[in-house]
Design a protein around this motif. Structure first.
Motif, PDB file in Angstrom:
ATOM      1  N   GLY A 192       0.813  -1.208   0.000  1.00 17.84           N
ATOM      2  CA  GLY A 192       0.000   0.000   0.000  1.00 17.84           C
ATOM      3  C   GLY A 192       0.845   1.256   0.000  1.00 17.84           C
ATOM      4  N   ALA A 193       2.002   1.203   0.692  1.00 23.44           N
ATOM      5  CA  ALA A 193       2.879   2.370   0.753  1.00 23.44           C
ATOM      6  C   ALA A 193       3.448   2.683  -0.619  1.00 23.44           C
ATOM      7  CB  ALA A 193       4.009   2.114   1.752  1.00 23.44           C
ATOM      8  N   ASP A 194       3.800   1.644  -1.373  1.00 24.12           N
ATOM      9  CA  ASP A 194       4.337   1.851  -2.721  1.00 24.12           C
ATOM     10  C   ASP A 194       3.289   2.469  -3.637  1.00 24.12           C
ATOM     11  OD1 ASP A 194       6.738   0.771  -1.961  1.00 24.12           O
ATOM     12  OD2 ASP A 194       6.242  -1.249  -2.631  1.00 24.12           O
ATOM     13  N   VAL A 195       2.056   2.008  -3.496  1.00 22.97           N
ATOM     14  CA  VAL A 195       0.970   2.559  -4.307  1.00 22.97           C
ATOM     15  C   VAL A 195       0.743   4.023  -3.973  1.00 22.97           C
ATOM     16  CG1 VAL A 195      -1.510   2.438  -4.774  1.00 22.97           C
ATOM     17  CG2 VAL A 195      -0.169   0.331  -4.612  1.00 22.97           C
ATOM     18  N   ALA A 196       0.750   4.349  -2.660  1.00 23.34           N
ATOM     19  CA  ALA A 196       0.541   5.727  -2.224  1.00 23.34           C
ATOM     20  C   ALA A 196       1.659   6.623  -2.734  1.00 23.34           C
ATOM     21  CB  ALA A 196       0.465   5.786  -0.695  1.00 23.34           C
ATOM     22  N   ALA A 197       2.895   6.128  -2.658  1.00 22.65           N
ATOM     23  CA  ALA A 197       4.038   6.915  -3.120  1.00 22.65           C
ATOM     24  C   ALA A 197       3.929   7.202  -4.605  1.00 22.65           C
ATOM     25  CB  ALA A 197       5.339   6.171  -2.813  1.00 22.65           C
ATOM     26  N   ALA A 198       3.574   6.178  -5.379  1.00 18.99           N
ATOM     27  CA  ALA A 198       3.446   6.353  -6.828  1.00 18.99           C
ATOM     28  C   ALA A 198       2.311   7.319  -7.163  1.00 18.99           C
ATOM     29  CB  ALA A 198       3.205   5.003  -7.491  1.00 18.99           C
ATOM     30  N   SER A 199       1.206   7.214  -6.405  1.00 15.75           N
ATOM     31  CA  SER A 199       0.065   8.097  -6.639  1.00 15.75           C
ATOM     32  C   SER A 199       0.439   9.548  -6.378  1.00 15.75           C
ATOM     33  CB  SER A 199      -1.107   7.685  -5.732  1.00 15.75           C
ATOM     34  OG  SER A 199      -2.179   8.589  -5.855  1.00 15.75           O
ATOM     35  N   CYS A 200       1.221   9.776  -5.320  1.00 19.65           N
ATOM     36  CA  CYS A 200       1.619  11.141  -4.982  1.00 19.65           C
ATOM     37  C   CYS A 200       2.619  11.695  -5.997  1.00 19.65           C
ATOM     38  CB  CYS A 200       2.216  11.189  -3.579  1.00 19.65           C
ATOM     39  SG  CYS A 200       1.001  10.925  -2.258  1.00 19.65           S
ATOM     40  N   GLU A 201       3.563  10.869  -6.403  1.00 10.92           N
ATOM     41  CA  GLU A 201       4.572  11.322  -7.354  1.00 10.92           C
ATOM     42  C   GLU A 201       3.949  11.734  -8.682  1.00 10.92           C
ATOM     43  OE1 GLU A 201       7.471   8.258  -7.623  1.00 10.92           O
ATOM     44  OE2 GLU A 201       8.229   8.576  -5.582  1.00 10.92           O
ATOM     45  N   ALA A 202       2.779  11.172  -8.975  1.00 10.73           N
ATOM     46  CA  ALA A 202       2.097  11.504 -10.232  1.00 10.73           C
ATOM     47  C   ALA A 202       1.429  12.876 -10.180  1.00 10.73           C
ATOM     48  CB  ALA A 202       1.065  10.425 -10.553  1.00 10.73           C
ATOM     49  N   LYS A 203       1.485  13.532  -9.000  1.00 13.11           N
ATOM     50  CA  LYS A 203       0.805  14.822  -8.830  1.00 13.11           C
ATOM     51  C   LYS A 203       1.751  16.017  -8.979  1.00 13.11           C
ATOM     52  CE  LYS A 203      -2.862  12.944  -5.927  1.00 13.11           C
ATOM     53  NZ  LYS A 203      -3.718  13.154  -4.756  1.00 13.11           N
ATOM     54  N   THR A 204       2.807  15.838  -9.737  1.00 10.88           N
ATOM     55  CA  THR A 204       3.776  16.920  -9.930  1.00 10.88           C
ATOM     56  C   THR A 204       3.117  18.166 -10.517  1.00 10.88           C
ATOM     57  OG1 THR A 204       5.596  15.357 -10.222  1.00 10.88           O
ATOM     58  CG2 THR A 204       5.925  17.594 -11.065  1.00 10.88           C
ATOM     59  N   GLY A 205       2.234  17.965 -11.489  1.00 12.51           N
ATOM     60  CA  GLY A 205       1.547  19.104 -12.108  1.00 12.51           C
ATOM     61  C   GLY A 205       0.703  19.861 -11.110  1.00 12.51           C
ATOM     62  N   GLN A 206       0.007  19.126 -10.243  1.00  7.43           N
ATOM     63  CA  GLN A 206      -0.827  19.768  -9.221  1.00  7.43           C
ATOM     64  C   GLN A 206       0.039  20.543  -8.232  1.00  7.43           C
ATOM     65  OE1 GLN A 206      -3.436  17.059  -7.158  1.00  7.43           O
ATOM     66  NE2 GLN A 206      -3.998  18.571  -5.601  1.00  7.43           N
ATOM     67  N   ALA A 207       1.161  19.954  -7.825  1.00  5.88           N
ATOM     68  CA  ALA A 207       2.062  20.631  -6.897  1.00  5.88           C
ATOM     69  C   ALA A 207       2.636  21.905  -7.527  1.00  5.88           C
ATOM     70  CB  ALA A 207       3.191  19.694  -6.477  1.00  5.88           C
ATOM     71  N   THR A 208       2.959  21.825  -8.801  1.00  4.02           N
ATOM     72  CA  THR A 208       3.491  22.995  -9.503  1.00  4.02           C
ATOM     73  C   THR A 208       2.461  24.114  -9.547  1.00  4.02           C
ATOM     74  OG1 THR A 208       4.938  21.606 -10.870  1.00  4.02           O
ATOM     75  CG2 THR A 208       4.461  23.824 -11.683  1.00  4.02           C
ATOM     76  N   ALA A 209       1.202  23.739  -9.780  1.00  2.00           N
ATOM     77  CA  ALA A 209       0.130  24.737  -9.830  1.00  2.00           C
ATOM     78  C   ALA A 209      -0.078  25.384  -8.471  1.00  2.00           C
ATOM     79  CB  ALA A 209      -1.164  24.080 -10.306  1.00  2.00           C
ATOM     80  N   VAL A 210       0.010  24.588  -7.412  1.00  6.58           N
ATOM     81  CA  VAL A 210      -0.128  25.137  -6.059  1.00  6.58           C
ATOM     82  C   VAL A 210       1.044  26.058  -5.752  1.00  6.58           C
ATOM     83  CG1 VAL A 210      -0.114  24.545  -3.596  1.00  6.58           C
ATOM     84  CG2 VAL A 210      -1.523  23.234  -5.187  1.00  6.58           C
ATOM     85  N   GLY A 211       2.236  25.663  -6.146  1.00  2.00           N
ATOM     86  CA  GLY A 211       3.405  26.509  -5.933  1.00  2.00           C
ATOM     87  C   GLY A 211       3.278  27.841  -6.643  1.00  2.00           C
ATOM     88  N   ALA A 212       2.692  27.814  -7.837  1.00  2.00           N
ATOM     89  CA  ALA A 212       2.503  29.052  -8.602  1.00  2.00           C
ATOM     90  C   ALA A 212       1.497  29.975  -7.930  1.00  2.00           C
ATOM     91  CB  ALA A 212       2.053  28.723 -10.019  1.00  2.00           C
ATOM     92  N   ALA A 213       0.596  29.385  -7.123  1.00  2.00           N
ATOM     93  CA  ALA A 213      -0.423  30.181  -6.426  1.00  2.00           C
ATOM     94  C   ALA A 213       0.107  30.785  -5.131  1.00  2.00           C
ATOM     95  CB  ALA A 213      -1.646  29.315  -6.136  1.00  2.00           C
ATOM     96  N   ALA A 214       1.332  30.409  -4.748  1.00  2.00           N
ATOM     97  CA  ALA A 214       1.924  30.920  -3.511  1.00  2.00           C
ATOM     98  C   ALA A 214       2.524  32.293  -3.765  1.00  2.00           C
ATOM     99  CB  ALA A 214       2.987  29.951  -3.009  1.00  2.00           C
ATOM    100  N   LYS A 215       1.780  33.320  -3.398  1.00  2.00           N
ATOM    101  CA  LYS A 215       2.220  34.699  -3.658  1.00  2.00           C
ATOM    102  C   LYS A 215       1.981  35.574  -2.425  1.00  2.00           C
ATOM    103  CE  LYS A 215       1.036  34.286  -8.587  1.00  2.00           C
ATOM    104  NZ  LYS A 215       0.203  34.823  -9.699  1.00  2.00           N
TER     105      LYS A 215
END
Length: 224
Positions: free
Chosen positions: A43-66
């Protein structure tokens, strides 16, 4: 006198002690490995892979940090924090996975940390305004010792919306330090509803601002 015969029981005791020591060491290694998360956990491996796939979402959140929250950095890469351990408001051990389903702004603070003390009212106001089944400010106190001092501080400054999460072992801080997410206090993590880190920062911020609310909405929108 046959010294060999006299020494046999002692020899057996030494051998038995050695075997017991080896077994105890093996058990200790196993227990430590389990505690460190080194056992096989599909389950931990699945969770890690699922999170790593969210790079685009993390980038968008980072761009909103102003503005007031410009110090928030996009997670690179996003990682699962579901196994972070601390105590709930009832003093019972939980992990972040217990808050699955809601976006979390986790803030580690201590009464001896002046910047932490300064930002608590804003965190409380943010929770009062935005806290709901889909979002929570999880302020985790990391003072060592009893609950008396942090509870007294919160009462003195009129904190009424934040729930009292706690870790008096410094285990949570040290875990974040190991993951290169914590340099000192306060440290703040923005985590999505699946326990994935999207952004993080060290140092204080003014949390009850339009900038902060825009940032949080960007993280929540990614869960839609």
């Amino acid at each position: 006198m046959d010294w060999k015969m006299l020494n046999m029981p002692a020899t057996r005791l030494i051998l038995a002690a050695a075997v017991a020591g080896v077994l105890a060491g093996a058990i200790a290694v196993y227990v430590r490995s389990a505690a460190d998360g080194n056992t096989d956990r599909p389950g931990a491996d699945v969770a890690a892979a699922s999170c790593e796939a969210k790079t685009g979402q993390a980038t968008a959140v980072g761009a909103a940090a102003k503005g007031a929250v410009a110090a928030m950095l996009a997670a690179d890469p996003p990682q699962s924090l579901a196994d972070l351990a601390f105590n709930d408001p009832d003093g019972k051990p939980i992990t972040l996975a217990a808050l699955s389903g809601k976006t979390v702004l986790m803030n580690l603070w201590a009464t001896w940390c002046a910047p932490c003390r300064a930002e608590m009212p804003a965190l409380d106001a943010l929770q009062k305004e935005m806290g709901d089944p889909d979002f929570e400010v999880v302020a985790v106190n990391v003072d060592t010792g009893s609950d008396e001092k942090p509870l007294k501080f919160l009462d003195e400054i009129g904190i009424g919306s934040l729930r009292f999460y706690r870790d008096n072992t410094l285990g949570l801080f040290n875990e974040l330090k190991t993951r290169s997410l914590a340099l000192g206090l306060p440290v703040t993590l923005l985590i999505d509803a699946e326990g994935c880190l999207l952004a993080h920062m060290n140092g204080p911020a003014e949390w009850h601002t339009d900038d902060a609310k825009t940032l949080i909405r960007a993280a929540m929108h990614g869960n839609d």
